[in-house]
Scaffold this motif. Structure first.
Motif, PDB file in Angstrom:
ATOM      1  N   GLU A   1       0.830  -1.203   0.000  1.00 40.72           N
ATOM      2  CA  GLU A   1       0.000   0.000   0.000  1.00 40.72           C
ATOM      3  C   GLU A   1       0.871   1.262   0.000  1.00 40.72           C
ATOM      4  OE1 GLU A   1      -3.133   0.197  -0.351  1.00 40.72           O
ATOM      5  OE2 GLU A   1      -3.813  -1.853  -0.022  1.00 40.72           O
ATOM      6  N   LEU A   2       1.952   1.245   0.773  1.00 39.22           N
ATOM      7  CA  LEU A   2       2.841   2.410   0.821  1.00 39.22           C
ATOM      8  C   LEU A   2       3.539   2.618  -0.517  1.00 39.22           C
ATOM      9  CD1 LEU A   2       4.451   2.089   4.373  1.00 39.22           C
ATOM     10  CD2 LEU A   2       2.746   3.750   3.608  1.00 39.22           C
ATOM     11  N   GLN A   3       3.869   1.528  -1.195  1.00 37.04           N
ATOM     12  CA  GLN A   3       4.484   1.651  -2.513  1.00 37.04           C
ATOM     13  C   GLN A   3       3.520   2.327  -3.487  1.00 37.04           C
ATOM     14  OE1 GLN A   3       7.703   0.782  -3.388  1.00 37.04           O
ATOM     15  NE2 GLN A   3       7.214   1.808  -5.315  1.00 37.04           N
ATOM     16  N   THR A   4       2.245   1.966  -3.403  1.00 37.89           N
ATOM     17  CA  THR A   4       1.235   2.606  -4.255  1.00 37.89           C
ATOM     18  C   THR A   4       1.113   4.094  -3.937  1.00 37.89           C
ATOM     19  OG1 THR A   4      -0.004   0.526  -4.392  1.00 37.89           O
ATOM     20  CG2 THR A   4      -1.181   2.550  -4.959  1.00 37.89           C
ATOM     21  N   ASP A   5       1.111   4.426  -2.641  1.00 35.44           N
ATOM     22  CA  ASP A   5       1.040   5.838  -2.248  1.00 35.44           C
ATOM     23  C   ASP A   5       2.249   6.615  -2.742  1.00 35.44           C
ATOM     24  OD1 ASP A   5      -1.339   5.385  -1.015  1.00 35.44           O
ATOM     25  OD2 ASP A   5      -0.555   5.334   1.020  1.00 35.44           O
ATOM     26  N   LEU A   6       3.427   5.982  -2.683  1.00 35.41           N
ATOM     27  CA  LEU A   6       4.638   6.670  -3.138  1.00 35.41           C
ATOM     28  C   LEU A   6       4.570   6.958  -4.636  1.00 35.41           C
ATOM     29  CD1 LEU A   6       7.423   7.786  -2.567  1.00 35.41           C
ATOM     30  CD2 LEU A   6       8.356   5.487  -2.865  1.00 35.41           C
ATOM     31  N   GLU A   7       4.024   6.030  -5.392  1.00 38.06           N
ATOM     32  CA  GLU A   7       3.877   6.264  -6.831  1.00 38.06           C
ATOM     33  C   GLU A   7       2.951   7.449  -7.092  1.00 38.06           C
ATOM     34  OE1 GLU A   7       2.517   2.559  -8.352  1.00 38.06           O
ATOM     35  OE2 GLU A   7       4.458   1.541  -8.103  1.00 38.06           O
ATOM     36  N   GLU A   8       1.899   7.591  -6.284  1.00 35.42           N
ATOM     37  CA  GLU A   8       1.008   8.737  -6.434  1.00 35.42           C
ATOM     38  C   GLU A   8       1.726  10.041  -6.079  1.00 35.42           C
ATOM     39  OE1 GLU A   8      -2.341   7.965  -4.004  1.00 35.42           O
ATOM     40  OE2 GLU A   8      -3.089   6.288  -5.226  1.00 35.42           O
ATOM     41  N   VAL A   9       2.562   9.994  -5.022  1.00 36.23           N
ATOM     42  CA  VAL A   9       3.318  11.185  -4.640  1.00 36.23           C
ATOM     43  C   VAL A   9       4.304  11.569  -5.738  1.00 36.23           C
ATOM     44  CG1 VAL A   9       5.009  12.094  -3.007  1.00 36.23           C
ATOM     45  CG2 VAL A   9       3.059  10.789  -2.171  1.00 36.23           C
ATOM     46  N   GLU A  10       4.970  10.571  -6.330  1.00 31.38           N
ATOM     47  CA  GLU A  10       5.906  10.841  -7.422  1.00 31.38           C
ATOM     48  C   GLU A  10       5.195  11.489  -8.597  1.00 31.38           C
ATOM     49  OE1 GLU A  10       9.451   7.557  -7.316  1.00 31.38           O
ATOM     50  OE2 GLU A  10       7.475   6.850  -7.884  1.00 31.38           O
ATOM     51  N   ALA A  11       4.014  10.961  -8.945  1.00 31.88           N
ATOM     52  CA  ALA A  11       3.264  11.537 -10.059  1.00 31.88           C
ATOM     53  C   ALA A  11       2.873  12.979  -9.762  1.00 31.88           C
ATOM     54  CB  ALA A  11       2.021  10.690 -10.343  1.00 31.88           C
ATOM     55  N   GLU A  12       2.533  13.262  -8.504  1.00 31.40           N
ATOM     56  CA  GLU A  12       2.158  14.622  -8.124  1.00 31.40           C
ATOM     57  C   GLU A  12       3.351  15.569  -8.175  1.00 31.40           C
ATOM     58  OE1 GLU A  12       0.361  16.892  -4.191  1.00 31.40           O
ATOM     59  OE2 GLU A  12      -0.147  14.788  -4.568  1.00 31.40           O
ATOM     60  N   VAL A  13       4.523  15.073  -7.722  1.00 33.66           N
ATOM     61  CA  VAL A  13       5.720  15.918  -7.707  1.00 33.66           C
ATOM     62  C   VAL A  13       6.136  16.303  -9.116  1.00 33.66           C
ATOM     63  CG1 VAL A  13       8.206  15.883  -7.241  1.00 33.66           C
ATOM     64  CG2 VAL A  13       6.596  15.149  -5.485  1.00 33.66           C
ATOM     65  N   PHE A  14       6.087  15.337 -10.029  1.00 34.16           N
ATOM     66  CA  PHE A  14       6.549  15.597 -11.382  1.00 34.16           C
ATOM     67  C   PHE A  14       5.427  16.062 -12.311  1.00 34.16           C
ATOM     68  CE2 PHE A  14       9.709  12.635  -9.659  1.00 34.16           C
ATOM     69  CZ  PHE A  14      10.856  13.386  -9.873  1.00 34.16           C
ATOM     70  N   SER A  15       4.279  16.360 -11.725  1.00 35.82           N
ATOM     71  CA  SER A  15       3.199  16.931 -12.521  1.00 35.82           C
ATOM     72  C   SER A  15       3.554  18.365 -12.916  1.00 35.82           C
ATOM     73  CB  SER A  15       1.887  16.924 -11.727  1.00 35.82           C
ATOM     74  OG  SER A  15       0.891  17.667 -12.390  1.00 35.82           O
ATOM     75  N   PRO A  16       3.328  18.775 -14.179  1.00 34.26           N
ATOM     76  CA  PRO A  16       3.677  20.137 -14.592  1.00 34.26           C
ATOM     77  C   PRO A  16       2.804  21.206 -13.945  1.00 34.26           C
ATOM     78  CG  PRO A  16       2.496  18.988 -16.348  1.00 34.26           C
ATOM     79  CD  PRO A  16       2.782  17.972 -15.292  1.00 34.26           C
ATOM     80  N   ASN A  17       1.672  20.805 -13.405  1.00 28.64           N
ATOM     81  CA  ASN A  17       0.734  21.799 -12.854  1.00 28.64           C
ATOM     82  C   ASN A  17       0.829  21.946 -11.344  1.00 28.64           C
ATOM     83  OD1 ASN A  17      -0.373  22.174 -15.454  1.00 28.64           O
ATOM     84  ND2 ASN A  17      -1.712  20.404 -15.184  1.00 28.64           N
TER      85      ASN A  17
END
Length: 332
Positions: A160-176
């Motif tokens: 579950e934490l790995q899934t959350d980390l992937e969401e955080v990564e996507a948010e960090v590298f989001s252009p917006n």
């Protein structure tokens, strides 16, 4: 309070005396039975009876009552004391919470003391009761099953934490949204969740190694059946996978935080370039207007008829040139 108590004889649950002393005497007399007492957040007064009847060590009793212990394994003269920290994951809040589970093992008895809402033992007890062959190992079977169930939950939480980390990564590298304050707060919160998880899994490695018969203190642990060592080795292997995952999560979240801070710095530099470019564009007309701003008698140089329109045209041309220059360099 006592959640459940039973005598298990030859791998099967049987009806036994309600008195703890009589139950323990009956279990020891049969030679192939043991007593399992389960307690949930007992008070000192409630635990005194169990302590007296089973001869538990006062230091271990103090740890069991106060809780807030690290995972550990303590060997006393008449019992074995094991502390586990079950971890649960709350999907609604993406939060990790841990409880505490203390296990006393001795001659023909096992006492479990649970603190917190995590990892109820009802399902573990039910699975054991459906497996008489495992139950014939006595109190060791209870210790193994609880440890195995706890580590299996660790694996689920790590996923579950790995899934959350992937969401955080996507948010960090989001252009917006990569540079928002909310992102920084979420990364920091996630890092605290990983730390909470690490406190539960890391210290447990050494106790499981000892139970598996490969510790530095010798080939075995008192009150633990020798035939159970392969089972504990399997649990230890699973825990090693969990600890590797936790180490990876910790490194990755640190890298994500560094990347987020770097992005914030780059964004601030971009903002400063834009501010500087607009300031430079504003400085040119300000400078010219400062010299020739008082328009009387045709200015500039007092008597040029076309001087004032020429200054306005010059300012416009310079502004266009500066705008195109800064735009080409990416400052605007």
């Amino acid at each position: 309070m006592i959640v459940d108590s039973a005598i298990y004889r030859d791998g099967h649950r049987t009806e036994g005396p309600e008195d703890l002393s009589d139950a323990l005497d009956a279990a020891r007399a049969s030679g192939n039975a043991f007593v399992w007492i389960g307690l949930y957040e007992p008070t000192e007064r409630e635990f005194d009876l169990v302590t007296e009847e089973f001869g538990l060590h006062p230091l271990a009793v103090e740890d069991a009552l106060k809780a807030h212990q690290r995972p550990k394994l303590e060997v006393y003269d008449d019992s074995l004391f094991v502390v586990l920290k079950p971890v649960t994951y709350e999907p609604d809040s993406d939060a990790v919470s841990s409880g505490e589970l203390m296990i006393f093992l001795g001659d023909s008895f096992v006492v479990t003391v649970r603190h917190g809402e995590g990892s109820p033992l009802k399902a573990v007890r039910h699975r054991l009761e459906q497996n008489p062959d495992m139950m014939r190992l006595g109190p060791t079977a209870v210790l193994y099953s609880i440890a195995d169930d706890t580590v299996d939950h660790y694996l689920e939480v790590a996923t579950e934490l790995q899934t959350d980390l992937e969401e955080v990564e996507a948010e960090v590298f989001s252009p917006n949204d990569g540079g928002s304050r909310h992102t920084a707060s979420r990364i920091y919160t996630f890092k605290r969740q990983v730390l909470e998880f690490r406190r539960a899994t890391g210290p447990l490695a050494l106790p499981l190694t000892r139970l598996a018969g490969s510790g530095v203190t010798g080939p075995g642990v008192p009150f633990v059946h020798d035939k159970a060592q392969p089972f504990f080795r399997d649990v230890s292997d699973h825990l090693a996978r969990v600890n590797d995952s936790v180490e990876g999560l910790d490194r990755l979240v640190s890298d994500v935080l560094s990347a987020h801070l770097a992005q914030m710095s780059v964004r601030q530099n971009d903002d400063m370039r834009k501010i500087s470019a607009w300031a430079a564009m504003a400085a040119v007309p300000t400078m010219i207007a400062g010299i020739y701003g008082m328009n009387f008698d045709h200015m500039p140089e007092l008597h040029w008829v076309w001087g004032y329109p020429a200054v306005i045209l010059l300012m416009a041309v310079l502004e266009v040139l500066l705008f195109r220059l800064f735009k080409r360099r990416g400052w605007l």
